[in-house]
Design a protein around this motif. Structure first.
Motif, PDB file in Angstrom:
ATOM      1  N   GLU A   4      26.594  24.966   5.009  1.00 43.70           N
ATOM      2  CA  GLU A   4      26.845  26.135   5.845  1.00 43.70           C
ATOM      3  C   GLU A   4      25.536  26.619   6.451  1.00 43.70           C
ATOM      4  OE1 GLU A   4      29.457  26.871   2.067  1.00 43.70           O
ATOM      5  OE2 GLU A   4      27.421  26.196   2.531  1.00 43.70           O
ATOM      6  N   SER A   5      25.670  27.273   7.581  1.00 44.72           N
ATOM      7  CA  SER A   5      24.531  27.925   8.231  1.00 44.72           C
ATOM      8  C   SER A   5      25.068  29.013   9.130  1.00 44.72           C
ATOM      9  CB  SER A   5      23.690  26.916   9.022  1.00 44.72           C
ATOM     10  OG  SER A   5      24.449  26.337  10.057  1.00 44.72           O
ATOM     11  N   GLY A   6      24.159  29.863   9.615  1.00 44.59           N
ATOM     12  CA  GLY A   6      24.546  30.877  10.579  1.00 44.59           C
ATOM     13  C   GLY A   6      24.632  32.288  10.036  1.00 44.59           C
ATOM     14  N   GLY A   7      24.462  32.456   8.744  1.00 44.90           N
ATOM     15  CA  GLY A   7      24.506  33.798   8.198  1.00 44.90           C
ATOM     16  C   GLY A   7      23.281  34.603   8.575  1.00 44.90           C
ATOM     17  N   GLY A   8      23.312  35.894   8.245  1.00 47.37           N
ATOM     18  CA  GLY A   8      22.173  36.739   8.553  1.00 47.37           C
ATOM     19  C   GLY A   8      22.545  38.200   8.480  1.00 47.37           C
ATOM     20  N   GLY A 104      43.486  30.019  -0.304  1.00 47.48           N
ATOM     21  CA  GLY A 104      43.526  31.465  -0.378  1.00 47.48           C
ATOM     22  C   GLY A 104      44.264  32.015  -1.579  1.00 47.48           C
ATOM     23  N   VAL A 105      45.105  31.210  -2.216  1.00 46.38           N
ATOM     24  CA  VAL A 105      45.850  31.682  -3.376  1.00 46.38           C
ATOM     25  C   VAL A 105      45.606  30.832  -4.615  1.00 46.38           C
ATOM     26  CG1 VAL A 105      47.681  32.797  -2.061  1.00 46.38           C
ATOM     27  CG2 VAL A 105      47.891  30.392  -2.644  1.00 46.38           C
ATOM     28  N   ASP A 106      45.346  29.566  -4.414  1.00 42.84           N
ATOM     29  CA  ASP A 106      45.107  28.652  -5.517  1.00 42.84           C
ATOM     30  C   ASP A 106      43.624  28.657  -5.857  1.00 42.84           C
ATOM     31  OD1 ASP A 106      45.703  25.054  -6.048  1.00 42.84           O
ATOM     32  OD2 ASP A 106      44.842  26.623  -7.311  1.00 42.84           O
ATOM     33  N   VAL A 107      43.283  29.135  -7.044  1.00 42.24           N
ATOM     34  CA  VAL A 107      41.870  29.230  -7.420  1.00 42.24           C
ATOM     35  C   VAL A 107      41.222  27.860  -7.496  1.00 42.24           C
ATOM     36  CG1 VAL A 107      42.142  31.420  -8.631  1.00 42.24           C
ATOM     37  CG2 VAL A 107      42.433  29.281  -9.876  1.00 42.24           C
ATOM     38  N   GLY A 108      42.027  26.812  -7.630  1.00 43.03           N
ATOM     39  CA  GLY A 108      41.476  25.474  -7.720  1.00 43.03           C
ATOM     40  C   GLY A 108      41.391  24.752  -6.395  1.00 43.03           C
ATOM     41  N   TRP A 109      41.737  25.440  -5.296  1.00 41.57           N
ATOM     42  CA  TRP A 109      41.727  24.806  -3.982  1.00 41.57           C
ATOM     43  C   TRP A 109      40.317  24.410  -3.584  1.00 41.57           C
ATOM     44  CZ3 TRP A 109      39.910  24.725   0.951  1.00 41.57           C
ATOM     45  CH2 TRP A 109      40.696  24.083   1.921  1.00 41.57           C
ATOM     46  N   GLY A 110      40.209  23.254  -2.978  1.00 44.02           N
ATOM     47  CA  GLY A 110      38.920  22.817  -2.468  1.00 44.02           C
ATOM     48  C   GLY A 110      38.313  21.715  -3.307  1.00 44.02           C
ATOM     49  N   ASP A 111      38.196  20.531  -2.710  1.00 40.80           N
ATOM     50  CA  ASP A 111      37.571  19.404  -3.394  1.00 40.80           C
ATOM     51  C   ASP A 111      36.069  19.375  -3.172  1.00 40.80           C
ATOM     52  OD1 ASP A 111      40.446  17.651  -2.276  1.00 40.80           O
ATOM     53  OD2 ASP A 111      40.067  18.345  -4.320  1.00 40.80           O
ATOM     54  N   TYR A 112      35.643  19.977  -2.084  1.00 41.77           N
ATOM     55  CA  TYR A 112      34.221  20.027  -1.751  1.00 41.77           C
ATOM     56  C   TYR A 112      33.871  21.448  -1.352  1.00 41.77           C
ATOM     57  CZ  TYR A 112      34.897  14.991  -1.380  1.00 41.77           C
ATOM     58  OH  TYR A 112      35.217  13.683  -1.634  1.00 41.77           O
ATOM     59  N   TRP A 113      32.706  21.882  -1.764  1.00 39.67           N
ATOM     60  CA  TRP A 113      32.241  23.231  -1.458  1.00 39.67           C
ATOM     61  C   TRP A 113      30.794  23.172  -0.980  1.00 39.67           C
ATOM     62  CZ3 TRP A 113      34.882  27.897  -1.844  1.00 39.67           C
ATOM     63  CH2 TRP A 113      36.159  27.816  -2.393  1.00 39.67           C
ATOM     64  N   GLY A 114      30.472  24.092  -0.056  1.00 36.38           N
ATOM     65  CA  GLY A 114      29.099  24.238   0.371  1.00 36.38           C
ATOM     66  C   GLY A 114      28.343  25.189  -0.544  1.00 36.38           C
ATOM     67  N   GLN A 115      27.079  25.399  -0.229  1.00 40.40           N
ATOM     68  CA  GLN A 115      26.222  26.221  -1.078  1.00 40.40           C
ATOM     69  C   GLN A 115      26.304  27.703  -0.728  1.00 40.40           C
ATOM     70  OE1 GLN A 115      25.202  24.663   1.577  1.00 40.40           O
ATOM     71  NE2 GLN A 115      23.950  26.170   2.649  1.00 40.40           N
ATOM     72  N   GLY A 116      26.893  28.022   0.410  1.00 41.90           N
ATOM     73  CA  GLY A 116      27.060  29.409   0.817  1.00 41.90           C
ATOM     74  C   GLY A 116      25.979  29.897   1.758  1.00 41.90           C
ATOM     75  N   THR A 117      26.349  30.870   2.569  1.00 40.86           N
ATOM     76  CA  THR A 117      25.399  31.524   3.473  1.00 40.86           C
ATOM     77  C   THR A 117      25.666  33.030   3.434  1.00 40.86           C
ATOM     78  OG1 THR A 117      24.486  31.528   5.729  1.00 40.86           O
ATOM     79  CG2 THR A 117      26.866  31.211   5.532  1.00 40.86           C
ATOM     80  N   GLN A 118      24.600  33.808   3.355  1.00 42.46           N
ATOM     81  CA  GLN A 118      24.737  35.264   3.191  1.00 42.46           C
ATOM     82  C   GLN A 118      24.990  35.939   4.535  1.00 42.46           C
ATOM     83  OE1 GLN A 118      24.436  37.339   0.246  1.00 42.46           O
ATOM     84  NE2 GLN A 118      25.216  38.846   1.715  1.00 42.46           N
ATOM     85  N   VAL A 119      25.977  36.807   4.561  1.00 42.54           N
ATOM     86  CA  VAL A 119      26.258  37.658   5.720  1.00 42.54           C
ATOM     87  C   VAL A 119      26.108  39.102   5.269  1.00 42.54           C
ATOM     88  CG1 VAL A 119      28.002  38.452   7.351  1.00 42.54           C
ATOM     89  CG2 VAL A 119      27.765  36.002   6.864  1.00 42.54           C
ATOM     90  N   THR A 120      25.253  39.839   5.948  1.00 41.82           N
ATOM     91  CA  THR A 120      25.051  41.254   5.639  1.00 41.82           C
ATOM     92  C   THR A 120      25.280  42.071   6.903  1.00 41.82           C
ATOM     93  OG1 THR A 120      23.419  40.695   3.935  1.00 41.82           O
ATOM     94  CG2 THR A 120      23.462  42.971   4.728  1.00 41.82           C
TER      95      THR A 120
END
Length: 123
Positions: A4-8, A104-120
């Motif tokens: 992911e990118s683009g946060g700020g 959005g409802v299944d806590v186990g959804w998603g086989d791949y995840w990114g590291q995250g980007t902060q939005v403030t």
């Protein structure tokens, strides 16, 4: 791998575009979703785009303000966020799975995840 990118930092009412770039597999063949998690809160689904047909789905909090899209040539999924509010502040993650079912409802959804980007969102 997802990156992911683009946060700020942005003022209330402003806009940001988040990017989720795939590496090692084609995002056009899978469902890709954006999630967010604010401090002290549970992770919540924000939006999802299906692999086949490209149908888009939004949480109520995102409807009318956020738009999810994909650029297959760049192997990237975007989340355009407009009219941002302080309550949109969170770490935003992208995730990928074979199907949109359960996002959005299944806590186990998603086989791949990114590291995250902060939005403030703050003045």
């Amino acid at each position: 791998q997802l990156v992911e990118s683009g946060g700020g930092l942005v003022q209330p009412g402003g806009s940001l575009r988040l990017s989720c770039r795939g590496s090692g597999f084609r995002l056009e063949n899978v469902a890709v979703a954006w999630y967010r998690q604010a401090p002290g809160k549970e992770r919540e689904g924000v939006s999802c785009i299906s692999g086949i047909g490209g149908g888009a789905y939004y949480a109520d909090s995102a409807k009318g303000r956020f738009t999810i899209s994909r650029d297959n040539a760049r192997n990237t999924v975007y989340l355009q966020m407009n009219s941002l509010k302080p309550e949109d502040s969170a770490v935003y993650y992208c995730a990928a799975a074979e199907s949109v079912m359960g996002w959005g409802v299944d806590v186990g959804w998603g086989d791949y995840w990114g590291q995250g980007t902060q939005v403030t969102v703050s003045s």
